[in-house]
Write a protein that holds these residues in place. Structure first.
Motif, PDB file in Angstrom:
ATOM      1  N   THR A  10      -8.197 -38.521   3.002  1.00 31.70           N
ATOM      2  CA  THR A  10      -7.128 -37.615   2.593  1.00 31.70           C
ATOM      3  C   THR A  10      -5.780 -38.327   2.642  1.00 31.70           C
ATOM      4  O   THR A  10      -5.585 -39.254   3.426  1.00 31.70           O
ATOM      5  N   THR A  11      -4.861 -37.883   1.793  1.00 32.03           N
ATOM      6  CA  THR A  11      -3.500 -38.419   1.778  1.00 32.03           C
ATOM      7  C   THR A  11      -2.725 -37.814   2.940  1.00 32.03           C
ATOM      8  O   THR A  11      -2.721 -36.605   3.115  1.00 32.03           O
ATOM      9  N   VAL A  12      -2.057 -38.681   3.707  1.00 32.07           N
ATOM     10  CA  VAL A  12      -1.299 -38.184   4.851  1.00 32.07           C
ATOM     11  C   VAL A  12       0.210 -38.276   4.667  1.00 32.07           C
ATOM     12  O   VAL A  12       0.957 -37.729   5.471  1.00 32.07           O
ATOM     13  N   ALA A  13       0.680 -38.949   3.633  1.00 33.91           N
ATOM     14  CA  ALA A  13       2.121 -39.000   3.375  1.00 33.91           C
ATOM     15  C   ALA A  13       2.398 -38.850   1.881  1.00 33.91           C
ATOM     16  O   ALA A  13       3.003 -37.881   1.462  1.00 33.91           O
ATOM     17  N   LEU A  14       1.963 -39.822   1.079  1.00 37.51           N
ATOM     18  CA  LEU A  14       2.208 -39.766  -0.353  1.00 37.51           C
ATOM     19  C   LEU A  14       1.356 -40.782  -1.075  1.00 37.51           C
ATOM     20  O   LEU A  14       0.790 -41.679  -0.468  1.00 37.51           O
ATOM     21  N   ASP A  15       1.290 -40.616  -2.383  1.00 38.69           N
ATOM     22  CA  ASP A  15       0.753 -41.627  -3.285  1.00 38.69           C
ATOM     23  C   ASP A  15       1.909 -42.006  -4.192  1.00 38.69           C
ATOM     24  O   ASP A  15       2.762 -41.170  -4.505  1.00 38.69           O
ATOM     25  N   PHE A  16       1.959 -43.266  -4.615  1.00 36.13           N
ATOM     26  CA  PHE A  16       3.036 -43.706  -5.490  1.00 36.13           C
ATOM     27  C   PHE A  16       2.480 -44.584  -6.584  1.00 36.13           C
ATOM     28  O   PHE A  16       1.663 -45.469  -6.337  1.00 36.13           O
ATOM     29  N   GLY A  17       2.929 -44.324  -7.806  1.00 39.21           N
ATOM     30  CA  GLY A  17       2.541 -45.144  -8.939  1.00 39.21           C
ATOM     31  C   GLY A  17       3.639 -45.148  -9.985  1.00 39.21           C
ATOM     32  O   GLY A  17       4.654 -44.447  -9.850  1.00 39.21           O
ATOM     33  N   ARG A  18       3.430 -45.924 -11.034  1.00 36.44           N
ATOM     34  CA  ARG A  18       4.414 -46.025 -12.111  1.00 36.44           C
ATOM     35  C   ARG A  18       3.677 -46.127 -13.439  1.00 36.44           C
ATOM     36  O   ARG A  18       2.648 -46.786 -13.540  1.00 36.44           O
ATOM     37  N   ILE A  19       4.243 -45.478 -14.466  1.00 40.10           N
ATOM     38  CA  ILE A  19       3.700 -45.596 -15.806  1.00 40.10           C
ATOM     39  C   ILE A  19       4.837 -45.551 -16.819  1.00 40.10           C
ATOM     40  O   ILE A  19       5.765 -44.749 -16.690  1.00 40.10           O
ATOM     41  N   THR A  20       4.767 -46.425 -17.801  1.00 38.62           N
ATOM     42  CA  THR A  20       5.714 -46.427 -18.905  1.00 38.62           C
ATOM     43  C   THR A  20       5.120 -45.546 -19.994  1.00 38.62           C
ATOM     44  O   THR A  20       4.024 -45.825 -20.482  1.00 38.62           O
TER      45      THR A  20
END
Length: 184
Positions: free
Chosen positions: A56-66
């Motif tokens: 499980t996620t406990v803080a955040l997920d981070f990604g980037r897309i153009t």
């Protein structure tokens, strides 16, 4: 070229596919804060309907897309459990909008996310995550269950599929742009 950076939140209940969506669409290796579900989460995290979930996620997920030559989206996935909701305020600050992922096996897990963005006036779309292909409910049934305003877009997505997630994000940006104040 003047490139625009746009912040987007990916939200929803526990196990709706937020980490999967960020990972499938991000053009960089996503940052995740996944931790293994342990015995300590028994009685705290409701795994009904997602019994096979092991992390499980406990803080955040981070990604980037153009998404266009001049538009880059920065994706911030929220944790789904209510014990981590205090993080949502930080993640939502400065966002142009949010995707609320919906799992039709557990519609009730999406109620809090819908309420969160409605109360704050943050534009959002609801995206039904088609984990197993077909959805047993109609659009009208899902809208009624979530009490979605008719102006809130509801669409179908597959968090595992890059093209599907990209279209979902484009729809969010279009929707958010209709809610922006007109420069005067």
């Amino acid at each position: 070229m003047d490139r625009k950076s746009v912040k987007v939140v990916i939200a929803g209940g526990f196990g709706t596919g937020k980490t999967t969506l960020v990972g499938s669409v991000s053009e960089i290796p996503p940052l995740t804060t996944e931790e293994v579900l342990t015995q300590a989460s028994i009685g705290v995290d409701d795994t009904t309907g997602v019994e096979d979930k092991t992390s499980t996620t406990v803080a955040l997920d981070f990604g980037r897309i153009t998404i266009a030559s001049d538009v880059v989206l920065y994706l911030f996935g929220t944790p789904g459990q209510d014990r981590f909701w205090f993080i949502w305020d930080e993640l939502a600050q400065g966002a142009i909008g949010a995707v609320v992922l919906v799992d039709t096996r557990r519609l009730d897990t999406s109620f809090a996310a819908v309420d969160y963005f409605e109360r704050r006036g943050i534009p959002f779309i609801a995206a039904v995550n088609r984990f197993f292909g077909e959805c047993p409910y109609t659009e009208d049934e899902i809208r009624a269950a979530l009490e979605l305003d008719p102006a809130v877009p509801l669409l179908w997505t597959d968090a595992r599929d890059r093209a599907s997630c990209k279209e979902t994000l484009i729809e969010l940006v279009k929707h958010a742009m209709t809610r922006l104040p007109v420069p005067g």
